[in-house]
Write a protein that holds these residues in place. Structure first.
Motif, PDB file in Angstrom:
ATOM      1  N   VAL A   1      52.228  31.169   8.595  1.00 17.29           N
ATOM      2  CA  VAL A   1      51.788  30.946   9.962  1.00 17.29           C
ATOM      3  C   VAL A   1      50.964  32.131  10.458  1.00 17.29           C
ATOM      4  O   VAL A   1      51.325  33.288  10.227  1.00 17.29           O
ATOM      5  CB  VAL A   1      53.001  30.738  10.902  1.00 17.29           C
ATOM      6  CG1 VAL A   1      52.536  30.366  12.302  1.00 17.29           C
ATOM      7  CG2 VAL A   1      53.950  29.690  10.344  1.00 17.29           C
ATOM      8  N   ARG A   2      49.860  31.801  11.128  1.00 14.83           N
ATOM      9  CA  ARG A   2      49.082  32.817  11.840  1.00 14.83           C
ATOM     10  C   ARG A   2      49.093  32.435  13.310  1.00 14.83           C
ATOM     11  O   ARG A   2      48.746  31.310  13.671  1.00 14.83           O
ATOM     12  CB  ARG A   2      47.640  32.879  11.362  1.00 14.83           C
ATOM     13  CG  ARG A   2      46.873  34.030  12.085  1.00 14.83           C
ATOM     14  CD  ARG A   2      45.394  33.898  11.962  1.00 14.83           C
ATOM     15  NE  ARG A   2      44.975  32.811  12.868  1.00 14.83           N
ATOM     16  CZ  ARG A   2      43.742  32.335  12.934  1.00 14.83           C
ATOM     17  NH1 ARG A   2      42.802  32.826  12.184  1.00 14.83           N
ATOM     18  NH2 ARG A   2      43.444  31.353  13.767  1.00 14.83           N
ATOM     19  N   ILE A   3      49.488  33.394  14.148  1.00 19.18           N
ATOM     20  CA  ILE A   3      49.441  33.221  15.591  1.00 19.18           C
ATOM     21  C   ILE A   3      48.343  34.142  16.096  1.00 19.18           C
ATOM     22  O   ILE A   3      48.390  35.349  15.870  1.00 19.18           O
ATOM     23  CB  ILE A   3      50.780  33.609  16.256  1.00 19.18           C
ATOM     24  CG1 ILE A   3      51.959  32.891  15.606  1.00 19.18           C
ATOM     25  CG2 ILE A   3      50.707  33.377  17.761  1.00 19.18           C
ATOM     26  CD1 ILE A   3      51.985  31.413  15.788  1.00 19.18           C
TER      27      ILE A   3
ATOM     28  N   LEU B   1      58.352  34.584  18.716  1.00 20.52           N
ATOM     29  CA  LEU B   1      57.988  35.014  17.372  1.00 20.52           C
ATOM     30  C   LEU B   1      58.897  36.185  17.024  1.00 20.52           C
ATOM     31  O   LEU B   1      59.055  37.097  17.831  1.00 20.52           O
ATOM     32  CB  LEU B   1      56.537  35.471  17.323  1.00 20.52           C
ATOM     33  CG  LEU B   1      55.422  34.431  17.432  1.00 20.52           C
ATOM     34  CD1 LEU B   1      55.474  33.658  18.733  1.00 20.52           C
ATOM     35  CD2 LEU B   1      54.088  35.100  17.285  1.00 20.52           C
TER      36      LEU B   1
ATOM     37  N   MET C   1      47.358  31.187  22.879  1.00 22.08           N
ATOM     38  CA  MET C   1      48.059  31.461  21.638  1.00 22.08           C
ATOM     39  C   MET C   1      47.738  30.310  20.696  1.00 22.08           C
ATOM     40  O   MET C   1      48.135  29.165  20.952  1.00 22.08           O
ATOM     41  CB  MET C   1      49.568  31.544  21.876  1.00 22.08           C
ATOM     42  CG  MET C   1      50.359  31.817  20.628  1.00 22.08           C
ATOM     43  SD  MET C   1      52.137  31.917  20.932  1.00 22.08           S
ATOM     44  CE  MET C   1      52.519  30.180  21.078  1.00 22.08           C
ATOM     45  N   GLU C   2      46.946  30.601  19.653  1.00 16.77           N
ATOM     46  CA  GLU C   2      46.620  29.567  18.675  1.00 16.77           C
ATOM     47  C   GLU C   2      47.614  29.668  17.530  1.00 16.77           C
ATOM     48  O   GLU C   2      47.796  30.725  16.932  1.00 16.77           O
ATOM     49  CB  GLU C   2      45.205  29.748  18.125  1.00 16.77           C
ATOM     50  CG  GLU C   2      44.881  28.708  17.075  1.00 16.77           C
ATOM     51  CD  GLU C   2      43.571  28.979  16.341  1.00 16.77           C
ATOM     52  OE1 GLU C   2      42.752  28.064  16.276  1.00 16.77           O
ATOM     53  OE2 GLU C   2      43.406  30.111  15.835  1.00 16.77           O
ATOM     54  N   ILE C   3      48.256  28.543  17.244  1.00 17.47           N
ATOM     55  CA  ILE C   3      49.212  28.460  16.140  1.00 17.47           C
ATOM     56  C   ILE C   3      48.504  27.762  14.985  1.00 17.47           C
ATOM     57  O   ILE C   3      48.020  26.629  15.142  1.00 17.47           O
ATOM     58  CB  ILE C   3      50.456  27.654  16.553  1.00 17.47           C
ATOM     59  CG1 ILE C   3      51.099  28.260  17.807  1.00 17.47           C
ATOM     60  CG2 ILE C   3      51.453  27.573  15.402  1.00 17.47           C
ATOM     61  CD1 ILE C   3      52.076  27.331  18.498  1.00 17.47           C
TER      62      ILE C   3
ATOM     63  N   ARG D   1      46.761  23.077  13.356  1.00 12.77           N
ATOM     64  CA  ARG D   1      46.531  24.024  14.454  1.00 12.77           C
ATOM     65  C   ARG D   1      46.821  23.393  15.809  1.00 12.77           C
ATOM     66  O   ARG D   1      46.643  22.197  15.990  1.00 12.77           O
ATOM     67  CB  ARG D   1      45.070  24.472  14.497  1.00 12.77           C
ATOM     68  CG  ARG D   1      44.557  25.174  13.308  1.00 12.77           C
ATOM     69  CD  ARG D   1      43.066  25.497  13.486  1.00 12.77           C
ATOM     70  NE  ARG D   1      42.462  25.853  12.239  1.00 12.77           N
ATOM     71  CZ  ARG D   1      42.440  27.086  11.733  1.00 12.77           C
ATOM     72  NH1 ARG D   1      42.994  28.058  12.387  1.00 12.77           N
ATOM     73  NH2 ARG D   1      41.866  27.339  10.582  1.00 12.77           N
TER      74      ARG D   1
ATOM     75  N   CYS E   1      58.764  25.473  22.744  1.00 12.34           N
ATOM     76  CA  CYS E   1      58.782  24.976  21.361  1.00 12.34           C
ATOM     77  C   CYS E   1      58.856  23.453  21.278  1.00 12.34           C
ATOM     78  O   CYS E   1      58.146  22.839  20.496  1.00 12.34           O
ATOM     79  CB  CYS E   1      59.969  25.575  20.601  1.00 12.34           C
ATOM     80  SG  CYS E   1      59.768  27.300  20.126  1.00 12.34           S
TER      81      CYS E   1
ATOM     82  N   CYS F   1      57.796  37.946  11.057  1.00 11.33           N
ATOM     83  CA  CYS F   1      56.484  38.350  11.566  1.00 11.33           C
ATOM     84  C   CYS F   1      56.166  39.803  11.234  1.00 11.33           C
ATOM     85  O   CYS F   1      57.057  40.637  11.090  1.00 11.33           O
ATOM     86  CB  CYS F   1      56.418  38.149  13.077  1.00 11.33           C
ATOM     87  SG  CYS F   1      56.430  36.424  13.551  1.00 11.33           S
TER      88      CYS F   1
END
Length: 142
Positions: free
Chosen positions: A67-69, A98, A136-138, A6, A49, A113
């Protein structure tokens, strides 16, 4: 055993956030935004990025990664799910994009996505237009 990596990227809102693009969602390190940037939901992010931590970039560059954003603006949350790819270069210094499609370029963070900027709840968009920032949590599962 699942390995989840994360990181959190803060960004600012802007009066020109429209969030009407049907296939992408983007944040950028640029400070300003014109109304033409209809996929952009955040400006003045800390990184593009290329500036993401190495372990995140490495995890994203796997064809098996999920992946969850998670976008957070005030108390509101908006989750986008996609996948990584061995084709990702993650070399753009300013932008993070995304994509619903499988298109890959240096700005692409995640492909396939399930949502785009138009899907962001309108009250979140209004908060961003009012200047509220967010994160924005990756989270990458590999």
């Amino acid at each position: 055993m699942c390995n989840i990596t994360r990181c959190v990227v803060p960004f600012s809102g802007h009066k020109n956030v429209r969030a009407t693009h049907r296939t992408t969602i983007e944040i950028t390190t640029h400070e300003s935004l014109t109304p033409r940037g209809d996929c952009i939901v955040g400006v003045a992010s800390d990184v593009g990025c290329f500036g993401l931590p190495y372990n995140i970039r490495r995890a994203l560059q796997s064809d098996s990664s999920k992946v969850r954003i998670l976008f957070t603006v005030g108390d509101d949350l908006f989750a986008v799910y996609g996948r990584g790819s061995s084709e990702l270069t993650l070399t753009h210094p300013q932008d993070i994009v995304l994509r619903k499609s499988d298109f890959v370029c240096p700005r692409t963070l995640v492909i396939g996505c399930d949502a785009a900027s138009i899907d962001m709840p309108r009250h979140m968009v209004q908060s961003l237009q009012g200047g509220m920032g967010g994160t924005m949590e990756i989270a990458v599962q590999s």
